[in-house]
Structures are given as C-alpha cells and as structure tokens.
Write an enzyme that holds these catalytic residues in place. Structure first.
Site, short mmCIF file in Angstrom:
data_model
loop_
_atom_site.label_atom_id
_atom_site.label_comp_id
_atom_site.label_asym_id
_atom_site.label_seq_id
_atom_site.Cartn_x
_atom_site.Cartn_y
_atom_site.Cartn_z
N GLU A 1 -6.67 6.84 -0.84
CA GLU A 1 -6.43 5.66 0.02
C GLU A 1 -7.15 4.29 -0.46
OE1 GLU A 1 -4.29 5.45 2.77
OE2 GLU A 1 -3.96 7.45 2.24
N HIS B 1 0.85 -1.38 0.01
CA HIS B 1 0.04 -0.03 0.19
C HIS B 1 0.69 1.11 -0.06
CE1 HIS B 1 -3.76 2.44 1.69
NE2 HIS B 1 -2.51 3.16 1.79
N GLU B 2 1.99 1.26 0.85
CA GLU B 2 2.48 2.41 1.03
C GLU B 2 3.50 2.63 -0.36
OE1 GLU B 2 2.34 4.86 2.91
OE2 GLU B 2 1.04 3.51 4.20
#
Lengths: 200, 643
Positions: free
Chosen positions: B264, B178-179
């Site tokens: 996100e 995700h990062e």
C-alpha cells in the site's frame, strides 16, 4: 471411532460438496441475470433517446403537414404510451408482463412513426429542409442502436434461460428465486403492418 | 536494469512461500482445534441422572480420530478454496459484482459517472492498458476504491459513492492512480488468489454459524426433555466451530496483512509518481480521516476482499496488527511531511473542481522532456504520460470519441481503423462490410472515415483502448459476428499488414477473456529447444519487419537472443515466419515467468530498434506483444527511445 460415525462424516463431507456445487450454480445464475439486467439498462438509454427525439420531429413536421393532424396526434399518443411503458418496465427487466407491455408500446410507436415518415415523402419541401434531414439521420441512428441493444438483451436472456434450464441447474433453480424464465423484448410488428393512411 | 513491474511480480512470487507457510500453520491450528472438539464430542456420554451433570470420558490421544479429523478438515478447507478459486477465475468482474457493483457504461452522461470515467480513461491511456470496466458501489458511503483481476486484460476498477461524491477531481485522480499502480505492479493477481485460497479457512466458521442457526431453530421447534441434551451439544458444536472460524479469520487477516501493508505504501508512492501531485492522494486520505463513514465498506463480502481496497475497509478494533492497510496518519505523513495532523472535515459533496479543464496536473503547457527509455519505464507511468494522454484525448474529434464509447458504434470505429489506404483494397473492404455488416454499421463506418483519416498513427491504439469497454458489452453472438467481420476485413487484401495484425492481437487479448472466460496460459513451454524455437519465431518476425539486410538481421537476432538462451538464435527464413506463426509463439511465451518475459520484451525492443528507427507501426507492434505477455507498455512519447 465407530463405522457409523465415519459414515456420517463422509455423508457430511458429501453434503458440503453438494451444497457448494449448488451455491456455484446459484452464483452463475446471478451473474447471468446481472448481465441481462445490464443489457436492459442499455436499451433504456437508447429508448429514452428515441422518445426525446419525437417532440422535435413533430414540431418540425407540423409546419409543413399542418392538416395531417390525425397522424401527428397518433405519434404523440404512441410516444406517451411508450414513455409510460418504459417507466413501468424500468425495475423489471425480463418480467414477461412488463416486457410484453413495453414491446407493444414501442411497436405501436414504431408503427406511428413509420406512417408519419411515409407521409412526409409526399412533401418535398419538408424532405429538403435541413432540419428534417438531420432529424431523420438521428432517428435512423437511434433506431439502429435500439435494435442493437434489444438484440444484445435478448441474447443475454437466452444465455440465462439456457443455463437455468440445463441439467443439473434445473434441479436447484426453483429454490433460488430463479424459477421463472426471463422474457424477451420484442417490438410488436403488427402495428407496422398497417398501411399508412394518406389523405389529401 | 530490471524494471519495477517485473521486480514486483517476482517479489510477489517470493512472498508466496511465506504465505503458504502461514496458511499451513492456519490449517494445522484448525485441525488441532477440531480434534479437540471431536475428542470432547465423542467422549460425551450423556447426563448423569443423579447429578444432572454432563459426563465425559475423553480419550485425549486417539491417532485414528486425529487422522480422520485431519482428513476431513483438509477436504473441507481444500474443497472450499478450490471452489472459490474456480469461481474467481471469472476475473475481476466476479469480485466487483460480489461487492454489489454496478457497471458504468462508457457512454454515460451523468456528471458524477462521467467524471469517474474520464479520470479512469486518462489513466488507462497513459498506462497503455485498455480502459478497465468501472463498477460503481452505489450503496457504499465510505470513501474507498479497489482494483481486481488477474491481469491488465481483465482488471476492473471499483469506486464507492462516497469516493465519487466527496473527493475533488485531483483527489479522485490520486485514488485512481493508486489503483492503477496495483494493476501495473501485478499486485492484483496475488490479491485475487489470496481471496480464493483464504476462503477455505473462513468456511469452517461459516459452517459453525449455519449449524448454530439450524440447531437453535430445531431446539425451539421441539422442546422435549430427551432432545435437550443433543440440541445443546449441537449448539455447543456450532459455537465451537464458529470460534474456530474466528481462528481462521485471524490467520487469514494475518496473512493478508503481511502481504498488503508494504504494497500500500508502494502504491501511494507510485500514484504520486503518476500524477506529480501528492496533494491529490494525500487529500483523499485526509478526507477519509475526517469523514464519519471513513473508508468503511458495508457489504458482507468486505472481509473476504478487504485487502483489495484503497483504504481500510473494515474497522480494525483490536485488529491493528492485522490491519490490511498501514495507519492513515502514517500514509499521510509520508506523502505530506509538513502535515500537522488535521483531517479534512467533509459534510456535503465536494466543491466543483475549477481546474477540471486542467485535468488535475500542473499544466504549464510544455510537455515534460522524458529521459528514460520505454522498456526501462515499463510499469512506471509518469506525469509526462498522463499529460500526453490528456492531450491525445482532447485531439480526438468528438464524434469519434462518442462513437468509441457506444457499443453499437464502437464496431464502426474498429472497422474504420482497418480500412486500407489503397483505394482498391478499400473498395473491397467496404464491399465486404456492406454484404456482411450489421444493420446500420457500414453507413456509420463511411461517416466516420473522413474524420478518422485525419488522425495520426499515435491515435490509433488509444482509440482502441477507449473502444474496448464498449466492445466488451456486446452480446456473445454480436461479438462472434464482430470478430468474424474483423477477420474478413483483414484478409480482404490477401496480405496482413502490421497494424492489422496488431489490432487483431490486441482485440483478441482483451476481449477473449470477457467472452470465453479468463484462461490461464494453457500450453506451457516444455523444453529449452521449444523455447528457442519460440524465440526465433518472435525475433525473426520482428527483424523482418525492419529495413535491414539479411546479415544485419541475423546479427540483431543473435545479439538480442544472447541474453535469453545459451545457443545462438538463428534468423528464420522469410517463408517460415509470418504474423500467423507469431500468434502461436506468443501464446506459448505467455506462460513464461516474469523475469523471462522481461528479457523477451527487452530482446524484442532491441531487434525492433536495430535498424536505427522505430516506426509507429513497430511501436504499436511492441505494445501488442507486451499486451499478449500481460505486460502493460505505456505509449511511446515523442522523442523517447524504445530501449
């Protein structure tokens, strides 16, 4: 609005600007301090490795050099001193007293090891043993890494001290618990200068 | 087909105008509030001696006062924002250190740290970026992670203790993925800029707080009657400023929320793409839901950086409108449609992952066939890339990997990579190394050489990706010495070959920001003509690397260039191009906007592929060019087309 109030407003704005500048300096000093603390962590890793190799070295050498007890004991003693020195210095990178103590202890260890290795030259069986060759190899590699890490630490300390001593940082540094210069880590080389004692 | 990476960058840019509007609104609200405060303050006449009441003579409409207040506000807000932006120009590490992060050393053997470092490494190689520094937030019990920086070159990853202890390897990989997607999507740059700019509106609240504290202290110290009123005014002023400060925070969060929530969801989706494992990231979210500390970040720097994190860092309270992250339940539902709403209760540390060897992917042993071309897939990693990275890492000899992780030995790895195949040149290089090398390094280089010779070209760049974190830990003078030696080794045979140039370029791109500060592209392209010159230099240099005839090269350059500029690009003669001029041209090209960069890269790919084959060195060259332009280029998978 009166002139006095305007003057005060400008003064306030100036004060804010100065304050921000001071905070900027503080942050930079903190960043540089972090850097040398980080570099010290690297030294710790390498020194621990060095310390861990020594019992192994002593065991290997003992079989061949059983009557060189003095030299062997000197190494073990120096090693224990160094381990203690490292523990004490652990939370205080750059602290002058801690660095001096650690430097002295590690220097003494280098000296003792140097004498041991010089002695081992006169024992061809020992030199030829695979175990010993591997160990000397690891020791050399570790010594290189210790030296490297120490240099990196001292470089980082120099950067911090220089930033702290330059103008205008020097005006603010005292206020922010950055008053003391960080100390370098030097391994006291006097201990190495002593000639190895050879006994038959 | 525009690739996602560039799309995102452009979208971020467009959002900026909306953000500027909101920010302007915030400043206007602050000015209004401050004006009211000033009007009340200057209208204060003292206390009526008879009634002991405060007397005010307020002039509500005073243009002069309004101008003064407006100016002062702008100066303070503008100054604060500029200051913070300047401070943050140090890159991701400034953010990480501000949050109390501790840099993990790449040669760490502590099991928890090793696990994190390994997961990050695999992801980095799969994405084609150097392993980012990993900062460990020792004191944060909440499960959370962040990525910060301006570009993949100065990106850093942060992991909390809670995250490391509570999550399984799969879940950790999901979070890291995700990062990484934030890094790959170019989200980070906007995030860190937001931090800087929003600081201005937060600063008024901070001043209020300071005023309140100091006036309360002064009021306690001197309690004479005649002082009471002025102290009270100061206290009131402080409280009022703080209230205005909340207004600033309100707007700040509004701005952040409007930007980060959509992204996100996107990052969650990308993470699934990378790992083919929705269970990983969904599992992490479920654990956050069931964990007492959730994803809370305790650090005082959290409000400023809340939008950088994986999970909601601050308890929203009535801020659900301004939450920087979408609701947990919503995120989980998207990833796991069959989810019934049960969160995972966690107490102690996660059970040791039995699939550590499987490295978190559904390893069925066969490499996934990869259909997309490299340029179309840029910015989108797939499981194929992750599988490839894990395999590659396993193929590296342990001694070489260990050396790459250690600051001292990483230099030897780089020197060994630069050793010429030709025995005579190599002798020359080894001589230089013996003469100028740092103590102990030449011997180590010689020792590593035999093992490294057995490695194929595919291992070369990943090895550099592995070694970069260790090289970043060099001190400044050590780095200068290292750079000088790399330069000497490359020049030893009077001829810069492609790989040598690529290596130098990648090292420079990724190490320079560390030692010389993150520099924004200084020189910008000023004219169409300059752009054409730059493009001709780049494309001609690339064309001349291949095996085509002069006329075929000219054709490939012209064709590739037709998508970029109107005028036909000319193939530059042999003596006018070279790897040296390529350096300069790339420096200028770095200042182009995203869509232009995409077209430049596509053109480069076309020229490289024009001779029908893409040599390993050409693929590496393409990667180096991508790096210089700030565009991550994942490794070219076996059988994958370049364009």
């Amino acid at each position: 609005m009166s002139g006095a109030a305007l003057f005060l407003a400008i003064l306030a704005a100036l004060a804010i600007v100065v304050a921000m500048y001071a905070v900027g300096i503080f942050n930079r000093l903190v960043a540089l301090k972090n850097r040398y603390e980080n570099a010290f962590a690297q030294i710790e890793v390498q020194l621990k490795r060095r310390h861990d190799l020594i019992p192994n070295l002593v065991e290997t050498v003992k079989g061949y050099m059983s009557h060189e007890r003095e030299t062997l004991e000197a190494v073990i003693h120096a090693r224990n001193q160094a381990v203690g020195g490292l523990e004490k210095a652990a939370g205080k990178p750059g602290d002058p007293a801690a660095m001096k103590a650690l430097g002295g202890a590690e220097g003494a260890l280098t000296g003792a090891m140097g004498r041991l290795l010089a002695l081992s030259e006169s024992y061809p069986d020992l030199r030829a043993s695979e175990n010993m060759q591997q160990l000397t190899e690891e020791l050399t590699s570790t010594e290189n890494k210790v030296s490297f890490a120490r240099q990196a630490f001292n470089d980082a300390v120099t950067l911090y001290n220089t930033a702290k001593q330059s103008f205008p940082a020097i005006l603010f540094a005292g206020m922010f618990s950055h008053s003391q210069d960080a100390a370098f880590l030097e391994f006291d080389s006097q201990a190495i200068a002593e000639a190895p004692k050879v006994s038959f | 087909m525009a690739t996602q990476f560039f799309e995102h960058q452009d979208r971020a840019r467009r959002q900026t105008s909306r953000l500027i509007f909101l920010f302007g609104l915030a400043v206007a609200a602050l000015v209004l509030g401050l004006y009211v405060l000033a009007a009340v303050g200057t209208g204060f006449r003292g206390t009526d001696p008879r009634t002991q009441q405060l007397v005010f003579e307020i002039v509500w409409l005073d243009p002069l006062l309004m101008i003064q207040v407006g100016l002062l506000t702008l100066v303070v807000v503008g100054g604060a924002s500029l200051y913070r932006v300047h401070q943050l120009s140090g890159g991701g590490r400034v953010v990480a250190e501000g949050l109390g992060g501790r840099l993990l050393h790449s040669d760490s053997n502590e099991p928890l740290e090793r696990k994190i470092l390994n997961v990050v490494e695999e992801m980095a190689i799969a994405s084609g970026i150097p392993t980012p520094p990993v900062y460990f937030l020792d004191h944060e019990e909440g499960i959370n992670a962040f990525a910060a920086g301006f570009s993949p070159s100065d990106a850093v990853i942060g992991i909390t203790r809670g995250c490391a202890q509570q999550l399984s390897r799969d879940e950790l990989q999901g979070v890291v993925a995700h990062e990484f997607s934030h890094i790959m999507n170019g989200d980070m740059r906007l995030n860190i800029r937001l931090m800087g700019v929003l600081y201005g509106i937060l600063v008024i609240g901070m001043i209020g707080y300071f005023l309140l504290r100091s006036s309360l202290w002064a009021g306690v110290a001197s309690r004479r009657n005649s002082r009471d009123n002025s102290t009270m005014v100061m206290v009131a002023g402080g409280i009022a400023l703080m209230a205005l400060g909340f207004l600033g925070t309100f707007f700040g969060n509004l701005i952040k929320a409007s930007v980060s929530r959509q992204r996100e969801f996107l990052a969650d989706a990308s993470a699934v793409q990378f790992t083919r494992n929705p269970a990983g990231i969904a599992g992490a979210l479920k654990k956050i839901g069931g964990f007492e500390a959730g994803s809370q970040i305790e650090s005082p720097a959290a409000p400023e950086s809340s939008h950088l994190f994986f999970g909601q860092a601050l308890s929203s309270g009535l801020n659900s409108l301004f939450a920087t992250h979408p609701p947990l339940a919503e995120r989980i539902k998207i990833l796991d449609p069959n989810w019934q709403g049960a969160m995972t209760e966690t107490g102690g540390a996660a059970a040791p992952s039995q699939s550590a060897a499987a490295a978190g992917f559904a390893g069925d042993g066969t490499a996934t066939a990869f259909a997309g071309s490299a340029i179309d897939q840029m910015g989108r990693i797939s499981t194929a890339h992750l599988d490839y990275a894990v395999r590659l890492l396993r193929e590296l000899p342990a001694a070489v990997k260990e050396a790459a992780h250690d600051s001292f030995a990483a230099r030897a790895v780089v020197y060994a990579l630069l050793m010429d195949a030709d025995p005579e040149s190599r002798e020359l290089q080894l001589g230089i190394l013996d003469a100028k090398g740092e103590p102990g390094v030449p011997e180590l280089t010689r020792k590593l050489l035999p093992e490294m010779e057995r490695l194929g070209p595919a291992h070369r760049l990943p090895l550099i990706d592995l070694a970069l974190p260790a090289l970043r830990n060099l001190s400044t003078s050590q780095y200068e010495r290292f750079q000088g030696l790399v330069h000497d080794l490359v020049q030893a045979d009077d001829h810069i070959d492609l790989f040598e140039w690529t290596l130098q370029r990648i090292l420079l791109t990724h190490l320079a920001p560390n030692f010389e500060g993150v520099r924004r592209p200084g020189r910008r392209l000023r004219s169409e003509r300059q752009l054409r010159q730059v493009l001709e230099t780049i494309l001609s240099s690339l064309a001349r690397v291949g095996n085509l005839s002069e006329s075929a090269m000219q054709e490939s350059v012209a064709r590739a260039g037709s998508a970029l500029v109107k005028a036909e690009l000319q193939l530059l003669p042999e003596d006018e191009v070279g790897l040296a001029s390529l350096d300069e041209a790339l420096g200028l090209a770095a200042s182009l906007d995203s869509s232009a960069k995409e077209r430049v890269l596509r053109a480069c790919a076309q020229v490289i592929a024009a001779d029908g084959e893409v040599a390993d060195s050409e693929a590496e060259l393409f990667r180096a060019i991508g790096d210089s332009l700030g565009c991550p280029v994942p490794p070219l998978l076996p059988g994958q087309a370049l364009v």
